[in-house]
Design a protein around this motif. Structure first.
Motif, short mmCIF file in Angstrom:
data_model
loop_
_atom_site.label_atom_id
_atom_site.label_comp_id
_atom_site.label_asym_id
_atom_site.label_seq_id
_atom_site.Cartn_x
_atom_site.Cartn_y
_atom_site.Cartn_z
N VAL B 63 30.02 33.28 36.45
CA VAL B 63 29.02 33.27 37.36
C VAL B 63 27.75 33.99 36.48
CG1 VAL B 63 28.21 34.60 39.31
CG2 VAL B 63 30.35 33.11 39.52
N SER B 65 24.77 35.19 37.87
CA SER B 65 24.13 36.10 38.81
C SER B 65 24.97 36.56 40.12
CB SER B 65 22.66 35.92 39.51
OG SER B 65 22.57 36.20 40.30
N ASN B 68 24.83 35.30 43.52
CA ASN B 68 26.02 34.02 43.14
C ASN B 68 27.21 34.40 43.71
OD1 ASN B 68 23.59 32.17 43.49
ND2 ASN B 68 23.35 32.74 41.55
N SER B 117 31.55 29.97 43.60
CA SER B 117 30.67 30.25 43.69
C SER B 117 29.65 29.75 42.46
CB SER B 117 30.45 32.16 42.77
OG SER B 117 31.49 32.40 43.87
N ARG B 118 30.02 29.40 41.69
CA ARG B 118 29.21 29.29 40.36
C ARG B 118 28.74 27.43 40.23
NH1 ARG B 118 26.25 29.68 35.87
NH2 ARG B 118 26.85 28.10 34.49
N GLU B 121 25.37 28.50 42.18
CA GLU B 121 24.38 28.39 41.24
C GLU B 121 24.88 27.92 40.32
OE1 GLU B 121 25.18 32.03 39.08
OE2 GLU B 121 25.57 31.19 37.73
#
Lengths: 383, 383
Positions: B63, B65, B68, B117-118, B121
């Motif tokens: 990830v 940022s 995110n 999360s990814r 993103e």
């Protein structure tokens, strides 16, 4: 290096002091006893790098020797911002401490870890206790890990999973056709066991106070404006209050303590009724019943301490009904992905009500304790 | 400061590389893709004092940022000595990493936290996945916290609690009269969803590799002799292997890697059969059935990577039967107070067998992963 700074036991009612290094229950005056500590050789910096469990605070806990620590890695549960749900509630700085992420799935593991460890240390080898379910699961588990014998008395209406948890670890399970008070009466009749009932031994509360220590550490030794806690026996809220007072005495925190809120169900609200009447103690609640079974405690031994805690912190006591509890449980799940227990959801019903009345302000930082995993209450959500 | 050192995606089968900052599933050659990293500006000392969750390793996660990151505090689960049970097994240095103490109660939360999360993103807003239950619970929960839509397809025989977990967070639940492969076929037919099936997206494994990072950090950057893992889709064991290789490349650990053991049930043991035949891939297992439902995977997409991991570490694959799984589950509960899941108990049946054969030595340090809380499997213990 001294592992524990434990000094003695003190009665919060009559003021008597007692030697801590003996097997002891209540003060002869009938009150629970509280552990008192000397000034520990501990700094905030010492904590950095210690393992993320409640034993990181061992100087402020009663176990004198690390060899007697019975642990399954309990403590340092996450303190999580609820941004989407907080916005919906109108409380921007809403945090939830998730006590579901702990052995046996509820905050009861904290009291059991410290209580069993210290009981073992002073020589106890067999324990008995009445429980609404989760405390029994936790004490049975830690007793098994310690190699101790346990007798757990539990109402028939307690969560089914707790029966299985007690059985699987090899404890003796006694089902009671009644409420927790009836289970307590059964335990009193047994001989050969140490009575580990809520507040009848002095150390369960020491485990639970670590919730307060952790909240302070996780917030960088600042304090929230409000802490909201579902209140049955009341040891959690008394423990948090004790922890914050100890941290203030150490000079680690300053300013006013958070306003402590004791949440009960409208189906069992003895402490709320006492609070509203301005009484120093509660009266037994008749026909107690709520979906938040863990807080079905008609008369708590530590009620006077709960009332003192909310009085001294400018807090309050509030009752919420079962329909609102279940509605908030589902809102938290949908907006935050968290499946919390009914007792934990009761907090959010209380926060909604206190926000609407203005008692909680929009910019207050509010910490709610989710006292257990929703996984232990499958019947509260649809299949 | 770069939050993530993610560089690109690489195919472990054909060697092709792909841009990581796009929505992507498998390599065009049909293989899963693996995330590759540059050299991060991270030292072991940097980790001290970081929060005790898997995001402490953010430089080694995909990830880019921190905004995110979708988290519920997952990771840094306890690594606990099992002294009494280890003595009974004849393995003095036996440790259990307890993946029950994590959101949704199983290690699947690691893959879901990083995977959701990814995915968020790179622009994904709707996901679909087949599951044996626990992965669906986890992905549905993290998707809800992210505000994403999720469709979860699950066999009718999956644990009942997983249905409730998926429903309560507002995901769409599709029950399938069949096994996980049939659920996967259903997901393939849906349009408008990102397919988050095991290893069909590259980042679930990155979450699971944190089990390996944590084991190394918790042992002070030394390594155990043996790591034992219950193997269905195999992402956990592949992830641990990937983590240890990455730590070796960073120079944080040295010496031989732990011998990795893939444990399956005699009711579904395709990887064990392939291992015994010396094959590079498994063949689909007919009539798969076991009490350890989470490892009922007749043909895993990443089977070749599991076989490579155990080959390169001098590990092995071993099948255990349901009666032995349940017997060990009860022994662990009685001797250590820990109510583990059947998949986790399968490890201990394997350790007993490998100790008896001499493959595990009495002085080996052995780490077993309990992949989930027994609370999710109430029917495995008596009422």
């Amino acid at each position: 290096m001294t592992f524990s700074a434990l000094s003695h036991l003190e009665c919060p009612r009559c003021g008597a002091t007692h030697d801590a290094d003996q097997i002891i229950g209540l003060c002869p005056c009938g009150s629970p006893l509280l552990a008192r500590y000397g000034v520990p050789t501990l700094t905030k910096a010492d904590l950095v790098g210690r393992a993320p469990d409640l034993w990181r605070y061992h100087e402020l806990l009663p176990v004198r020797s690390p060899e007697n620590v019975v642990t399954m890695g309990e403590g340092m549960t996450p303190l999580l911002p609820l941004r989407r749900y907080g916005a919906e509630l109108g409380v921007q700085r809403l945090l939830m401490k998730d006590e579901g992420l702990i052995p046996t799935g509820t905050f009861k593991a904290r009291g059991a870890a410290v209580g069993v460890s210290r009981a073992y240390e002073v020589g106890v080898r067999t324990i008995a206790m009445p429980t609404n379910g989760n405390a029994g699961s936790a004490w049975a588990a830690y007793a098994a890990r310690a190699g101790m014998e346990a007798l757990i008395a539990m109402p028939l209406a307690a969560p089914e999973i707790c029966r299985r948890e007690v059985s699987v670890v090899g404890a003796r399970l006694q089902l009671i056709d009644g409420l927790i008070g009836d289970a307590a009466a059964y335990v009193r009749e047994q001989t050969g066991y140490f009575d580990a009932s809520t507040l009848k031994e002095p150390y369960r509360i020491e485990g639970k106070k670590t919730m307060g220590l952790e909240i302070a550490e996780q917030l960088g030794w600042s304090l929230p404006d409000v802490i909201v806690y579902p209140t049955g026996g009341g040891v959690g809220i008394i423990g948090i209050w004790k922890a914050l007072n100890e941290l203030r005495d150490l000079g680690w925190i300053d300013g006013p303590l958070p306003r402590l809120v004791a949440v009960q169900s409208t189906g069992c609200a003895p402490i709320v009724r006492a609070w509203e009447k301005g009484l120093a103690e509660s009266e037994p609640w008749e026909d107690a019943q709520t979906v938040a079974f863990g807080i079905t405690v008609p008369k708590a031994l530590g009620d006077f301490l709960v009332l003192q805690a909310i009085q001294e912190t400018d807090g309050c006591a509030i009752a919420v009904d079962d329909a609102d509890i279940l509605a908030e449980q589902h809102r938290v799940a949908r907006l935050e992905g968290m499946f919390i227990c009914p007792e934990g959801a009761a907090n959010f019903a209380a926060i909604r009500s206190l926000r609407e009345s203005g008692w909680i302000r929009a910019d207050d930082q509010v910490v709610a304790l989710n006292t257990g995993a929703g996984l232990k209450y499958p019947e509260t959500v649809p299949l």
